[in-house]
Design a protein around this motif. Structure first.
Motif, mmCIF file in Angstrom:
data_model
loop_
_atom_site.group_PDB
_atom_site.id
_atom_site.type_symbol
_atom_site.label_atom_id
_atom_site.label_comp_id
_atom_site.label_asym_id
_atom_site.label_seq_id
_atom_site.Cartn_x
_atom_site.Cartn_y
_atom_site.Cartn_z
ATOM 1 N N ARG A 37 -6.974 0.492 11.253
ATOM 2 C CA ARG A 37 -5.758 1.272 11.474
ATOM 3 C C ARG A 37 -4.545 0.360 11.461
ATOM 4 O O ARG A 37 -3.488 0.703 10.919
ATOM 5 C CB ARG A 37 -5.862 1.987 12.817
ATOM 6 C CG ARG A 37 -4.682 2.915 13.084
ATOM 7 C CD ARG A 37 -4.962 3.867 14.237
ATOM 8 N NE ARG A 37 -5.209 3.167 15.491
ATOM 9 C CZ ARG A 37 -6.402 3.050 16.052
ATOM 10 N NH1 ARG A 37 -7.462 3.613 15.483
ATOM 11 N NH2 ARG A 37 -6.557 2.381 17.180
ATOM 12 N N ARG A 38 -4.704 -0.799 12.030
ATOM 13 C CA ARG A 38 -3.595 -1.757 12.009
ATOM 14 C C ARG A 38 -3.270 -2.184 10.574
ATOM 15 O O ARG A 38 -2.113 -2.317 10.191
ATOM 16 C CB ARG A 38 -3.974 -2.955 12.865
ATOM 17 C CG ARG A 38 -2.857 -3.980 13.033
ATOM 18 C CD ARG A 38 -3.310 -5.113 13.910
ATOM 19 N NE ARG A 38 -3.723 -4.620 15.226
ATOM 20 C CZ ARG A 38 -4.395 -5.357 16.074
ATOM 21 N NH1 ARG A 38 -4.729 -6.605 15.751
ATOM 22 N NH2 ARG A 38 -4.732 -4.864 17.253
ATOM 23 N N LEU A 54 1.627 0.769 5.013
ATOM 24 C CA LEU A 54 2.691 1.780 5.000
ATOM 25 C C LEU A 54 4.055 1.132 5.161
ATOM 26 O O LEU A 54 5.017 1.453 4.439
ATOM 27 C CB LEU A 54 2.451 2.798 6.107
ATOM 28 C CG LEU A 54 1.262 3.748 5.926
ATOM 29 C CD1 LEU A 54 1.087 4.604 7.161
ATOM 30 C CD2 LEU A 54 1.473 4.629 4.698
ATOM 31 N N LEU A 55 4.143 0.231 6.097
ATOM 32 C CA LEU A 55 5.428 -0.438 6.320
ATOM 33 C C LEU A 55 5.834 -1.283 5.113
ATOM 34 O O LEU A 55 7.016 -1.340 4.730
ATOM 35 C CB LEU A 55 5.344 -1.312 7.571
ATOM 36 C CG LEU A 55 5.199 -0.569 8.909
ATOM 37 C CD1 LEU A 55 5.028 -1.557 10.056
ATOM 38 C CD2 LEU A 55 6.412 0.317 9.170
ATOM 39 N N ASP A 56 4.822 -1.905 4.469
ATOM 40 C CA ASP A 56 5.139 -2.711 3.275
ATOM 41 C C ASP A 56 5.655 -1.835 2.147
ATOM 42 O O ASP A 56 6.615 -2.192 1.421
ATOM 43 C CB ASP A 56 3.892 -3.473 2.821
ATOM 44 C CG ASP A 56 3.518 -4.552 3.830
ATOM 45 O OD1 ASP A 56 4.389 -4.940 4.653
ATOM 46 O OD2 ASP A 56 2.348 -5.009 3.805
ATOM 47 N N GLU A 68 -7.094 6.773 4.999
ATOM 48 C CA GLU A 68 -7.478 6.096 6.241
ATOM 49 C C GLU A 68 -8.348 6.985 7.107
ATOM 50 O O GLU A 68 -9.358 6.553 7.672
ATOM 51 C CB GLU A 68 -6.218 5.679 7.005
ATOM 52 C CG GLU A 68 -6.487 4.957 8.305
ATOM 53 C CD GLU A 68 -7.226 3.656 8.092
ATOM 54 O OE1 GLU A 68 -7.917 3.204 9.028
ATOM 55 O OE2 GLU A 68 -7.130 3.092 6.974
ATOM 56 N N LEU A 69 -7.984 8.283 7.245
ATOM 57 C CA LEU A 69 -8.760 9.204 8.065
ATOM 58 C C LEU A 69 -10.145 9.419 7.490
ATOM 59 O O LEU A 69 -11.117 9.577 8.239
ATOM 60 C CB LEU A 69 -8.029 10.542 8.188
ATOM 61 C CG LEU A 69 -6.743 10.499 9.051
ATOM 62 C CD1 LEU A 69 -6.070 11.872 9.045
ATOM 63 C CD2 LEU A 69 -7.048 10.071 10.468
ATOM 64 N N GLU A 70 -10.257 9.459 6.173
ATOM 65 C CA GLU A 70 -11.577 9.593 5.561
ATOM 66 C C GLU A 70 -12.460 8.398 5.902
ATOM 67 O O GLU A 70 -13.664 8.543 6.176
ATOM 68 C CB GLU A 70 -11.430 9.746 4.043
ATOM 69 C CG GLU A 70 -10.876 11.093 3.638
ATOM 70 C CD GLU A 70 -10.650 11.183 2.130
ATOM 71 O OE1 GLU A 70 -10.901 10.154 1.437
ATOM 72 O OE2 GLU A 70 -10.220 12.244 1.651
ATOM 73 N N ARG A 71 -11.872 7.200 5.871
ATOM 74 C CA ARG A 71 -12.651 6.036 6.241
ATOM 75 C C ARG A 71 -13.084 6.101 7.711
ATOM 76 O O ARG A 71 -14.184 5.712 8.083
ATOM 77 C CB ARG A 71 -11.838 4.758 5.982
ATOM 78 C CG ARG A 71 -11.800 4.342 4.522
ATOM 79 C CD ARG A 71 -11.370 2.897 4.366
ATOM 80 N NE ARG A 71 -9.993 2.706 4.798
ATOM 81 C CZ ARG A 71 -8.937 2.837 3.973
ATOM 82 N NH1 ARG A 71 -9.139 3.149 2.698
ATOM 83 N NH2 ARG A 71 -7.719 2.661 4.425
#
Length: 869
Positions: free
Chosen positions: A785-786, A792-794, A821-824
């Motif tokens: 998640r981090r 996203l920020l990049d 990400e949620l799928e992972r």
């Protein structure tokens, strides 16, 4: 289902097992107490298989033998430590129960010690000593002179001394006729009161001071040519006088006479030497000697003291009476009489009771040796801090005085035998028992002090009780106030003492010396005073002295002292009442009673369960109780399998797995008998506990527990639970014994229990593994998640750098990244859940939840759209 044989289970419900001090179940041979783990255990007992064909037999044998050897050495060390263990050598600071138990042991030993000491002291004296002294005093001191009707006590002049010597002294020493004026027989001569043997002959001795021992004032030197000072050893007259021959006229030193000094009534210490005259064995001869001394002025102006010494022995009561009659002639003139009658028991071992006392003396010395070792151990552990305690110093003092008394006891026995031997060889000599009589009285005084301190020392062992600490707490807390008050009190007290000595000292005996003045003023405080003597001595200052002294000392100072004590006691009393109740000796005793009552109730409940099972387990009503019916019913009542099987095997005499009607009757009779015995024991213990409650008068019992285990919410009565309770309550270790033999069936039951425990432990381990897997999955998800948030920020930063401002494109990219990400996360969660289900045992329950859903992520700027997994 196999069960133990009947022969191996005959003692299943015997009372012998219960009488050992706790609840012993039918599996008593299996359940033991492990002192190393300090907890009850079923599976680590040393069990022997009766048949001996098990491969683990040898290992079990070796292990048990080793433990048994260790147990013996442990018991020896524990016994030695417990024998001399005290509150100062044991770690009792954190364990209040150990503190109470150690104190009780010390107190019990000390009670036996002080009982032995009291037997010895009461054996030393009796009312016979008093009556013996009384009759001898009445004979010599209270007898009247024939012509003046005066007595020895009223003697005032030298002439009175000669009257006494020729009259009461001679009449008292020599009883040569009966009351009918007939002479006594030869063998009855030398007895006073016809019962008391006069040992040897009496001795009269005097001490003189020389002329010129004082200095006369120049104005009177022409008229007064002789001057005799008060007695002092340096001023003794040692020159011969009179006829200058014979012991009465020639001075003998103290070493020559082997005499002893005497402390007189006038506070002079007279030496053991001087001029002496021994009397003879008949009244006629002795009276002639007295008259010869009187006619030749044996007493003159230089005489300062005359001492008459003799010793009598009464064989009826085995007592010696050492008599010394003293007449002091002060430099002021006149005579001051005094006397000493020392009734002592110098021959210690004559009767059977005397030999019993000798046994008590040996026992007393064993106690002293015990306490010497105890004090040495305490000094070794506490070093110099040992002597900071008053009780420890008192212990050392009692031990030292006891050793001195024991040493004198041996010395007295040897010396008396020597003196009596000389007396038998020379019956007409003076036997000096004065020295022995003096030290025997000092010995009695020393023993009295030892007894006094021994009784005071009891406070050391009962100080754990809050009530008993009130005296010590009150005195210690008000000590500073009392010290300040004492300074003020003694300033006024000594001022009045000196005033009374100077004003009344020349006329009132009670104020004749400064010491007498002090004692007299203490007597006035207690109400013992002679106001008329003060008034007669000084009609003005006498009443003023008395009234002011009573006002300031009695009404003011004494009440101030009582107020200090009362206020401090009230504070201590209030603090004690508000203190939290600690574990005291009464609680310790009540705890033991409650524990026994509780265990009685537990066993009584088991008996009731067995009785109910006999009535209800016969489902088919055929009056035969088979194994399955028995087992199912008792299993529902919470009784373990081992007890069920053992009890059934005990009463199934024919081994057909069925309890017939006769076997059931026998079982019912045994249960009813045991129930009645338990009920009687419980009633007795309850009565004793009620008496203790009444004695404590409302005090709480923090350590008490309910009498019935059902009040605890216990559903089943399992013997291992009893062992757990015992491990909480009992501090004494139970040694492992190698004589607990069990059958093969019992061992198989134990093996199945071990398997079930291993199965349970495996389930617990699997659940722990599942928790660990879950934690690892959560850690990985956190890292991913981090990483996603960083991407996203990049992307946002890159779009801003490239000048893109298309909001719709940016939202699409962010939504796509979040969904990936949620799928992972869902994929990782499902894998972790599958792993947990695969590692979980079949018989266990799943305690881990595999849900990772219901997580909703709201994307900023998505106009309320949400993405969920």
């Amino acid at each position: 289902m196999q069960r133990p044989g009947s022969a191996d289970s005959r003692s299943a419900w015997d009372n012998d097992a219960f009488d050992d001090g706790g609840i012993t179940t039918v599996s008593a041979g299996i359940y033991t107490y492990n002192p190393d783990l300090n907890m009850p255990t079923e599976m680590t007992s040393d069990v022997y298989v009766a048949s001996g064909d098990n491969q683990g037999d040898s290992n079990l044998n070796i292990r048990t033998t080793t433990l048994e050897g260790s147990g013996i050495w442990f018991k020896v060390k524990k016994g030695l430590r417990g024998l001399w263990g005290t509150r100062q050598t044991e770690d009792t600071q954190t364990d209040r129960e150990l503190y109470i138990r150690t104190t009780i042991r010390e107190l019990v030993i000390y009670v036996f010690f002080i009982a032995t000491l009291c037997i010895l002291t009461f054996g030393m004296t009796s009312s016979t000593h008093y009556y013996y002294t009384k009759v001898m005093q009445e004979l010599f001191v209270d007898a009247q002179f024939p012509d003046t009707k005066n007595t020895f006590k009223g003697m005032t002049t030298m002439q009175d001394f000669w009257r006494f010597s020729e009259g009461p002294l001679m009449d008292g020493l020599y009883w040569e006729t009966w009351y009918n004026q007939k002479n006594v027989s030869e063998e009855d001569l030398g007895y006073i009161y016809y019962e008391n043997k006069l040992l040897g002959v009496p001795r009269i001795r005097q001490l003189k001071v020389r002329n010129g021992s004082c200095e006369v004032h120049p104005d009177f030197q022409e008229e007064i040519t002789a001057c005799y000072d008060s007695y002092a050893k340096a001023k003794e007259d040692t020159s011969p006088f009179g006829s200058e021959n014979g012991t009465a006229w020639v001075y003998h030193t103290e070493d020559e006479l082997d005499g002893s000094s005497h402390w007189g009534l006038l506070d002079y210490t007279y030496s053991g030497g001087g001029y002496y005259q021994d009397l003879l064995d008949t009244k006629t001869k002795s009276l002639a000697i007295i008259k010869n001394l009187k006619e030749n002025l044996w007493l003159d102006r230089g005489t300062r003291v005359v001492l008459v010494d003799f010793t009598v022995y009464n064989a009826n009561i085995n007592l010696f009476c050492v008599v010394r009659l003293v007449v002091e002639f002060p430099a002021t003139g006149g005579a001051v009489p005094s006397y000493q009658f020392r009734t002592v028991k110098l021959l210690r071992y004559v009767t059977t009771y005397d030999y019993f006392l000798m046994g008590c003396e040996v026992l007393y010395m064993l106690f002293i040796l015990y306490y010497i070792v105890e004090e040495v151990l305490e000094i070794r552990k506490n070093k110099c801090s040992y002597f900071k305690s008053v009780w420890n110093c008192l212990d050392v003092l009692v031990i030292l005085l006891s050793i001195v008394a024991f040493s004198f006891n041996i010395y007295r026995t040897i010396t008396v035998d020597s003196l009596l031997g000389k007396l038998l060889d020379q019956p007409l000599t003076y036997p000096d028992f004065e020295f022995l009589g003096f030290w025997q009285m000092q010995y009695n005084n020393m023993v009295a002090i030892v007894v006094f301190f021994a009784w005071i020392k009891i406070f050391k062992y009962i100080s754990f009780n809050r009530t008993m600490t009130q005296l010590q707490s009150t005195l210690s807390r008000c000590s500073k106030d009392i010290a300040g008050f004492a300074v003020m009190f003694f300033i006024i007290f000594l001022a009045y003492a000196q005033l009374g000595y100077l004003v009344f000292g020349t006329q009132v005996k009670d104020f004749s010396t400064f010491q007498e003045s002090i004692f007299t003023q203490f007597r006035i405080i207690l109400g013992d005073f002679d106001f008329h003597a003060l008034e007669a001595a000084n009609r003005v200052l006498g009443p003023i002295f008395f009234l002011t002294y009573v006002f300031f000392v009695f009404f003011v100072l004494l009440n101030m002292f009582l107020a200090i004590i009362n206020d401090t006691y009230s504070e201590v009393k209030a603090e004690i009442s508000m203190q939290k109740s600690e574990f005291e000796i009464s609680d310790y005793i009540k705890r033991g009673y409650n524990k026994v009552l509780e265990k009685l109730s537990l066993k009584k409940d088991r008996i009731r369960d067995i009785q109910d099972a006999i009535q209800t387990a016969d489902l088919n009503q055929d009056r035969h109780l088979d194994w399955e019916e028995w087992r199912l019913d008792l299993k529902m009542r919470g009784i373990p399998d081992a007890e069920i099987e053992a009890v059934f095997a005990k009463y199934d005499q024919d081994g057909d797995m069925i309890l017939n009607e006769n076997e059931q009757k026998k079982l019912k009779a045994d249960l009813e008998r045991q129930k009645m015995e338990l009920e009687n024991d419980k009633v007795e213990l309850s009565n004793e506990l009620d008496e203790m409650e009444r004695d404590k008068s409302g005090a709480t019992t923090p350590g008490a527990r309910p009498a019935s285990a059902r009040s605890k919410g216990a559903v089943s009565h399992v013997s291992c639970n009893d062992s757990a309770n015992e491990s909480d309550d009992d501090d004494e270790d139970r040694p492992i014994s190698s004589k607990n033999f069990v059958s093969r069936d019992d061992f198989q039951i134990l093996a199945r229990r071990v398997d079930r425990m291993e199965h349970s432990i495996g389930s617990i381990v699997s659940k722990i593994d599942a928790v660990i897997v879950k934690l690892e999955a959560m850690e990985r998800a956190k890292l991913k998640r981090r990483e996603t948030m960083g991407k996203l920020l990049d992307n946002i930063t890159e779009d801003e750098r490239n000048g893109r401002s298309d909001d719709e494109l940016r939202r699409e990219q962010m939504e796509r990244l979040v969904r990936e990400e949620l799928e992972r996360w869902d994929s990782d969660a499902s894998i972790a859940s599958t792993g947990r289900r695969g590692n979980r045992p079949q018989s266990g329950r799943s305690t881990a939840s595999s849900s990772a859903s219901s997580n909703r992520v709201r994307v900023p700027g998505s106009h309320g759209n949400t993405s969920s997994a």
